[in-house]
Structure formats: C-alpha cells, structure tokens
Design an enzyme around this catalytic site. Structure first.
Site, short mmCIF file in Angstrom:
data_model
loop_
_atom_site.label_atom_id
_atom_site.label_comp_id
_atom_site.label_asym_id
_atom_site.label_seq_id
_atom_site.Cartn_x
_atom_site.Cartn_y
_atom_site.Cartn_z
N ASN A 42 43.21 11.56 -5.33
CA ASN A 42 44.32 11.19 -4.37
C ASN A 42 45.30 12.13 -4.20
OD1 ASN A 42 46.54 10.65 -6.25
ND2 ASN A 42 45.83 8.70 -6.85
N ARG A 116 34.66 7.38 -10.85
CA ARG A 116 35.24 6.17 -11.48
C ARG A 116 33.78 4.96 -11.86
NH1 ARG A 116 40.96 4.98 -10.70
NH2 ARG A 116 40.69 3.78 -12.79
N ARG A 167 40.06 2.93 -0.79
CA ARG A 167 38.98 2.92 -1.62
C ARG A 167 38.13 1.14 -1.75
NH1 ARG A 167 40.58 5.63 -6.24
NH2 ARG A 167 41.74 7.11 -5.25
N HIS A 196 46.29 2.50 -3.05
CA HIS A 196 45.26 1.24 -3.01
C HIS A 196 46.48 -0.05 -2.25
CE1 HIS A 196 42.99 2.55 -6.80
NE2 HIS A 196 42.32 1.91 -6.27
N CYS A 292 50.00 -0.80 -12.51
CA CYS A 292 47.68 0.05 -11.97
C CYS A 292 47.23 0.09 -13.60
CB CYS A 292 47.42 0.66 -11.13
SG CYS A 292 48.46 1.94 -11.21
#
Ligand code: ARG
Length: 298
Positions: A42, A116, A167, A196, A292
C-alpha cells in the site's frame, strides 16, 4: 438470498427496520513480535522497508492494548508468526458474526497479497478454539476479501458496511450477505491511500460515524449520509497522516485515536465521546493504526 446495495435508490429499509445484533464483548490482538515493513503493498509502506523500530513498536502496541483495556471488553492475545510481519493487523483475516440464536460464525478472508495469505489459517485457530463455526469463500469465484479491514458491522444492527475496490472484490459480499442473512451496503473505494474501508470510515455507535468524504464517490456519500444521524467529518490531513478514521470505539463511548488528530479529537469530544490518544507511528509506516490492530468478536 443476498442483498448488496450500491446506491441510495436501492435502500428499502431504515435503521429502525433492522433487527438488533448483540454487541461483541471480546477483542483479540496479535503481538507484534515479527512486525516490520518488509514489502510494499500500500502507498503508506513506500520508503519504509526496514524502517520500523521494533522496540518502539512493541511499546506502542502495548499502549494500544492498555487503552482498549479501559473499555469493558475482554481482551485476548494471539501470538504472531515468523515471516508474517503484517499479522499484527488482525482486523484483516476474518469477519466474525453472531446469529440471533447466539451461534457464532466467522468467514475467513482471502488476502489480496501473497505475502499475507498464510496469516489466515493461524487466525482461524483462535476461532476454532473459541468454538466458532468457520466459513470459507470460494477462491475460484472470489479473488479477495480482507475481513474487517473492509467489512464493518453497523453497531448493534444486522447490517454490514462493505468497502471494495482495492483489497476486496464486491462479489465477496453476495456470499457474506447470503451466509449471514444480512444486507450489505457496498462502498466503492477510489483512492489508493484509503485502500481499506477502515482507513476512511468508522462506525462509533448506532447513530454516529467518523468518515473522510474524499475517499468515496457520490453514491457512497449518499448511502453513508442516509444511515447515520451524526457524521463526524475528518479533515484530509488527519485522515492521511494520523489515520484518524482508523480509530476504534469498542464500547460505543470510548474512542481510541492516534495522537495529533487534534480536530477529530475535538469533534469527538463535542459529540460526547471520551477520547484516549495513543501513538502508533511505527504501525502507520505499514499503513495501519488503531482500528486494524484488533478484532472484535463474541
Ligand atoms: N501493511 C498492511 C497491509 O497493507 C496494513 C494493513 C492495515 N489494515 C487495515 N485494516 N487498514 O495489508
């Protein structure tokens, strides 16, 4: 049958029409033992590879956890894992749910980045230990879904807000709406810095949300405006530099917010919230902050 709403003209309910949903009483966090910036997925991570101060990061994480401990939620800690530097952002690997008969379920994410993907089964273990029923999206049909980074419950209601574009693909919300039997209001994200939904929108309680309007298109703004009585607008510089929309309000009263978002802090206090400021500068280098770094669950 799934219901995914993308414009105000499709809204055929008001907040009052929606069934209540129990508020989550648990929260888990992932210890940042292996947190660092190792790759760029990002725009906030650019230029930050190898720049994380690990000792500072651990101290900051502990202060975030302690701030959350001031609200009335039960806190659980999950261990991180080697070579998974982003696992600390545990809003992303899942989306838990509670049914009206008290059944606890979770939909596991399909992480957008290869880096991830291995986080997901590790987080799933926590849910299995807790006795959750787990669901998996069909990866042949859905390419990505990043859990509560993009999918946010409307506090106390059976309504889900779903960000898509970077995403998460909008198709994920058909499955989610169908599985949890809830309507989803889908919001398109247009700016890579706000990749996000939790970077530009934060539900504080049933009637109040924080948002940065610049991250949304007209349909998104209209949808948000039609569902909340009070909207607190975050100025662009605080949304970008302090990740002010990535605040968290675990109990509807106490807001945990990154330091330096002065204007947002003032507006929150004027709206009757208690605000605790924390420093998350090491995590901002990775494009994440307060919201987050935890997951709310039941
Ligand atoms: N470096 C992480 C990533 O880009 C940060 C995730 C932050 N999470 C969030 N929900 N905003 O995936």
């Amino acid at each position: 049958m799934s219901k995914v709403i993308t414009s105000k003209s499709q809204l055929d309910f008001t907040l009052q029409d929606l069934a209540p949903m129990d508020k989550p009483g648990k929260m888990f966090l992932v210890r940042p033992t292996y947190f660092t910036v190792d790759y760029v997925i990002n725009p906030h991570m650019e230029g930050n590879i190898g720049k994380v101060d690990k000792i500072k990061a651990m101290q900051q994480w502990e202060s975030v956890r302690d701030a959350f401990a001031q609200s009335a939620v039960e806190i659980h800690e999950v261990q991180g894992a080697p070579k998974l530097p982003d696992m600390v952002f545990c809003a992303n690997q899942s989306l838990p749910f509670i049914g009206d008969n008290g059944n606890r379920e979770v939909i596991m994410s399909i992480m957008n980045s290869e880096h991830r993907k291995r986080e997901v089964p590790l987080i799933e273990e926590w849910y299995l230990e807790q006795g959750y029923q787990t669901h998996h999206l069909n990866y042949k049909q859905i390419s990505n879904f990043e859990g509560a980074g993009d999918a946010l419950w409307h506090s106390g209601k059976r309504l889900l807000w779903g960000g898509y574009g970077f995403r998460t693909s909008i198709g994920a919300y058909d499955f989610i709406s169908d599985t949890y039997k809830v309507p989803v209001i889908a919001l398109k994200l247009n700016h890579p810095e706000f990749y996000h939904l939790d970077t530009c929108f934060c539900v504080l309680n049933e009637t109040t949300a924080l948002y940065y309007p610049g991250a949304f298109d007209q349909d998104g703004i209209e949808l948000i405006r039609s569902m909340f009585e009070t909207l607190i607008e975050v100025p662009e510089s605080e949304a970008l530099n302090q990740f002010a929309c990535n605040a968290a309000c675990p109990d509807g009263k106490l807001v945990v917010l990154q330091q330096g978002a002065t204007e947002t802090n003032k507006k929150l206090r004027e709206a009757g919230f208690d605000v605790v400021e924390v420093e998350t500068s090491e995590f901002l280098k990775s494009g994440g902050s307060v919201f987050c770094m935890k997951m709310m669950a039941w």
